[in-house]
Design a protein around this motif. Structure first.
Motif, PDB file in Angstrom:
ATOM      1  N   GLY A  92       0.802  -1.222   0.000  1.00 32.38           N
ATOM      2  CA  GLY A  92       0.000   0.000   0.000  1.00 32.38           C
ATOM      3  C   GLY A  92       0.834   1.270   0.000  1.00 32.38           C
ATOM      4  O   GLY A  92       1.919   1.324  -0.582  1.00 32.38           O
ATOM      5  N   GLU A  93       0.334   2.291   0.692  1.00 31.79           N
ATOM      6  CA  GLU A  93       0.975   3.614   0.665  1.00 31.79           C
ATOM      7  C   GLU A  93       2.427   3.615   1.141  1.00 31.79           C
ATOM      8  O   GLU A  93       3.236   4.363   0.583  1.00 31.79           O
ATOM      9  CB  GLU A  93       0.130   4.623   1.432  1.00 31.79           C
ATOM     10  CG  GLU A  93      -1.136   4.974   0.681  1.00 31.79           C
ATOM     11  CD  GLU A  93      -1.937   6.092   1.328  1.00 31.79           C
ATOM     12  OE1 GLU A  93      -1.338   6.940   2.028  1.00 31.79           O
ATOM     13  OE2 GLU A  93      -3.154   6.126   1.110  1.00 31.79           O
ATOM     14  N   PRO A  94       2.818   2.815   2.131  1.00 28.39           N
ATOM     15  CA  PRO A  94       4.237   2.808   2.503  1.00 28.39           C
ATOM     16  C   PRO A  94       5.155   2.442   1.326  1.00 28.39           C
ATOM     17  O   PRO A  94       6.277   2.938   1.230  1.00 28.39           O
ATOM     18  CB  PRO A  94       4.307   1.756   3.619  1.00 28.39           C
ATOM     19  CG  PRO A  94       2.946   1.802   4.238  1.00 28.39           C
ATOM     20  CD  PRO A  94       2.010   2.031   3.078  1.00 28.39           C
ATOM     21  N   PHE A  95       4.656   1.617   0.431  1.00 29.42           N
ATOM     22  CA  PHE A  95       5.439   1.267  -0.760  1.00 29.42           C
ATOM     23  C   PHE A  95       5.670   2.500  -1.641  1.00 29.42           C
ATOM     24  O   PHE A  95       6.750   2.670  -2.218  1.00 29.42           O
ATOM     25  CB  PHE A  95       4.724   0.166  -1.559  1.00 29.42           C
ATOM     26  CG  PHE A  95       5.354  -0.107  -2.895  1.00 29.42           C
ATOM     27  CD1 PHE A  95       6.578  -0.758  -2.980  1.00 29.42           C
ATOM     28  CD2 PHE A  95       4.732   0.299  -4.063  1.00 29.42           C
ATOM     29  CE1 PHE A  95       7.166  -1.003  -4.217  1.00 29.42           C
ATOM     30  CE2 PHE A  95       5.310   0.057  -5.298  1.00 29.42           C
ATOM     31  CZ  PHE A  95       6.529  -0.595  -5.375  1.00 29.42           C
ATOM     32  N   LEU A  96       4.674   3.370  -1.757  1.00 30.27           N
ATOM     33  CA  LEU A  96       4.805   4.579  -2.575  1.00 30.27           C
ATOM     34  C   LEU A  96       5.920   5.478  -2.034  1.00 30.27           C
ATOM     35  O   LEU A  96       6.688   6.057  -2.807  1.00 30.27           O
ATOM     36  CB  LEU A  96       3.471   5.337  -2.620  1.00 30.27           C
ATOM     37  CG  LEU A  96       2.296   4.561  -3.226  1.00 30.27           C
ATOM     38  CD1 LEU A  96       0.989   5.310  -3.019  1.00 30.27           C
ATOM     39  CD2 LEU A  96       2.550   4.258  -4.698  1.00 30.27           C
ATOM     40  N   ILE A  97       6.011   5.566  -0.726  1.00 28.07           N
ATOM     41  CA  ILE A  97       7.069   6.352  -0.080  1.00 28.07           C
ATOM     42  C   ILE A  97       8.422   5.668  -0.289  1.00 28.07           C
ATOM     43  O   ILE A  97       9.431   6.325  -0.556  1.00 28.07           O
ATOM     44  CB  ILE A  97       6.781   6.515   1.445  1.00 28.07           C
ATOM     45  CG1 ILE A  97       5.366   7.028   1.699  1.00 28.07           C
ATOM     46  CG2 ILE A  97       7.844   7.382   2.095  1.00 28.07           C
ATOM     47  CD1 ILE A  97       5.027   8.365   1.134  1.00 28.07           C
ATOM     48  N   GLU A  98       8.432   4.350  -0.185  1.00 31.21           N
ATOM     49  CA  GLU A  98       9.655   3.565  -0.378  1.00 31.21           C
ATOM     50  C   GLU A  98      10.238   3.797  -1.774  1.00 31.21           C
ATOM     51  O   GLU A  98      11.446   3.996  -1.926  1.00 31.21           O
ATOM     52  CB  GLU A  98       9.303   2.084  -0.171  1.00 31.21           C
ATOM     53  CG  GLU A  98      10.420   1.102  -0.357  1.00 31.21           C
ATOM     54  CD  GLU A  98       9.902  -0.339  -0.197  1.00 31.21           C
ATOM     55  OE1 GLU A  98      10.353  -1.186  -0.978  1.00 31.21           O
ATOM     56  OE2 GLU A  98       9.058  -0.600   0.692  1.00 31.21           O
ATOM     57  N   ALA A 100       9.747   6.366  -3.710  1.00 32.21           N
ATOM     58  CA  ALA A 100      10.246   7.751  -3.766  1.00 32.21           C
ATOM     59  C   ALA A 100      11.654   7.818  -3.182  1.00 32.21           C
ATOM     60  O   ALA A 100      12.560   8.430  -3.772  1.00 32.21           O
ATOM     61  CB  ALA A 100       9.306   8.679  -2.999  1.00 32.21           C
ATOM     62  N   ARG A 101      11.841   7.190  -2.045  1.00 36.38           N
ATOM     63  CA  ARG A 101      13.153   7.182  -1.389  1.00 36.38           C
ATOM     64  C   ARG A 101      14.196   6.517  -2.296  1.00 36.38           C
ATOM     65  O   ARG A 101      15.305   7.015  -2.461  1.00 36.38           O
ATOM     66  CB  ARG A 101      13.050   6.459  -0.042  1.00 36.38           C
ATOM     67  CG  ARG A 101      14.258   6.622   0.854  1.00 36.38           C
ATOM     68  CD  ARG A 101      14.033   6.032   2.252  1.00 36.38           C
ATOM     69  NE  ARG A 101      13.109   6.858   3.037  1.00 36.38           N
ATOM     70  CZ  ARG A 101      11.861   6.505   3.382  1.00 36.38           C
ATOM     71  NH1 ARG A 101      11.385   5.331   3.055  1.00 36.38           N
ATOM     72  NH2 ARG A 101      11.100   7.327   4.075  1.00 36.38           N
TER      73      ARG A 101
END
Length: 175
Positions: A92-98, A100-101
């Motif tokens: 989910g959303e944590p993957f989207l941040i991952e 980006a990083r």
């Protein structure tokens, strides 16, 4: 500001109605990469968001793609997320941040953008326009007023897009 002199041909536009949690859009990635490589800046390939209700992280992914574009790596981000659709499904959303990083983007700003919803209007506008022109699934391509549905099959679509783009470039009509 635009140069509207008659000597300057317009750049043809390919709108790609896409959803970043869609396996069919991932299948279309090779065609999109080939089109971008073949035409460069002679064809304006625009990602248009069409998150489907059946994919619970699609709307957030569309917003994240807009944040990546704002940070200068829109296509790289889209390709990275589409290439790992299963991870988006699972994380989910944590993957989207991952992602980006991993791409060296400001992950904290991504997190804030997903919370404050600064890109929601862009995603909503794309989706509304897509519905208005008859988009029902992804990927769907629109070039020179012709809608091509890639959700059923990608078979022959790149060749048809190239045929239209080549004609538009030869005519100098763009649009």
């Amino acid at each position: 500001m635009s140069d509207s002199s008659p000597d300057r041909p317009a750049t043809p536009v390919l709108d790609v109605w896409c959803e970043l949690q869609c396996p069919d859009c991932r299948s279309a990635l090779d065609d999109l990469s080939a089109l971008r490589a073949r035409y460069g800046d002679r064809l304006d390939v625009r990602l248009r968001h069409f998150p489907l209700e059946k994919h619970k992280h699609a709307f957030a992914a569309a917003q994240a793609a807009e944040e990546a574009l704002e940070q200068g790596k829109g296509w790289e981000y889209v390709e990275a997320v589409l290439g790992r659709v299963e991870e988006l499904d699972r994380k989910g959303e944590p993957f989207l941040i991952e992602v980006a990083r991993e791409l060296g983007l400001d992950a904290e700003e991504f997190d804030i953008a997903l919370i404050d919803g600064r890109h929601i209007l862009i995603v909503d506008a794309d989706q509304a326009e897509g519905k208005a022109i008859g988009v029902t699934g992804t990927p769907t391509y629109v070039i020179d007023g012709e809608r091509l549905d890639g959700g059923k099959s990608q078979e022959g679509l790149r060749a048809r897009i190239e045929e239209i783009a080549d004609r538009l470039l030869a005519d100098g009509t763009g649009v």
